[in-house]
Design a protein around this motif. Structure first.
Motif, mmCIF file in Angstrom:
data_model
loop_
_atom_site.group_PDB
_atom_site.id
_atom_site.type_symbol
_atom_site.label_atom_id
_atom_site.label_comp_id
_atom_site.label_asym_id
_atom_site.label_seq_id
_atom_site.Cartn_x
_atom_site.Cartn_y
_atom_site.Cartn_z
ATOM 1 N N ASP A 174 -1.222 -4.262 2.919
ATOM 2 C CA ASP A 174 -2.351 -4.481 2.966
ATOM 3 C C ASP A 174 -2.445 -5.275 4.540
ATOM 4 O O ASP A 174 -3.447 -5.233 5.438
ATOM 5 C CB ASP A 174 -3.367 -5.028 2.075
ATOM 6 N N VAL A 196 0.992 -1.080 0.035
ATOM 7 C CA VAL A 196 -0.239 0.007 -0.027
ATOM 8 C C VAL A 196 0.857 1.122 -0.045
ATOM 9 O O VAL A 196 0.744 2.174 -0.927
ATOM 10 C CB VAL A 196 -1.105 0.011 1.112
ATOM 11 N N VAL A 251 -8.314 0.288 2.601
ATOM 12 C CA VAL A 251 -7.865 -1.045 3.080
ATOM 13 C C VAL A 251 -8.085 -0.882 4.424
ATOM 14 O O VAL A 251 -8.801 -1.708 5.245
ATOM 15 C CB VAL A 251 -6.310 -1.295 3.089
#
Length: 70
Positions: free
Chosen positions: A16, A8, A54
């Motif tokens: 994540d 991410v 997320v």
């Protein structure tokens, strides 16, 4: 369990799974919490939207796993 890992935040090497763990084990529930715990979105900031998605997914998953939760 998913074996796919998505980065991410490349600047801070946050995945994540790291965000999911921060939510489940450390109680992170906001972007401020993630910034403090993992350093997400503190460099270039390009990850902020994905990190928020997320985070929201992790929070929703946690809420589904709690018996009696909305």
């Amino acid at each position: 369990m998913s074996l796919v890992i998505m980065f991410v935040c490349v600047c801070r090497a946050v995945t994540d799974k790291d965000i999911d763990k921060a939510v489940q084990q450390h109680g992170c529930c906001s972007m401020r919490d993630l910034r403090n715990a993992l350093g997400v979105a503190t460099q270039c900031g390009r990850c902020a939207l994905t990190a928020k998605e997320v985070l929201n997914d992790s929070l929703a998953k946690m809420a589904r796993d709690i018996p009696g939760a909305a």
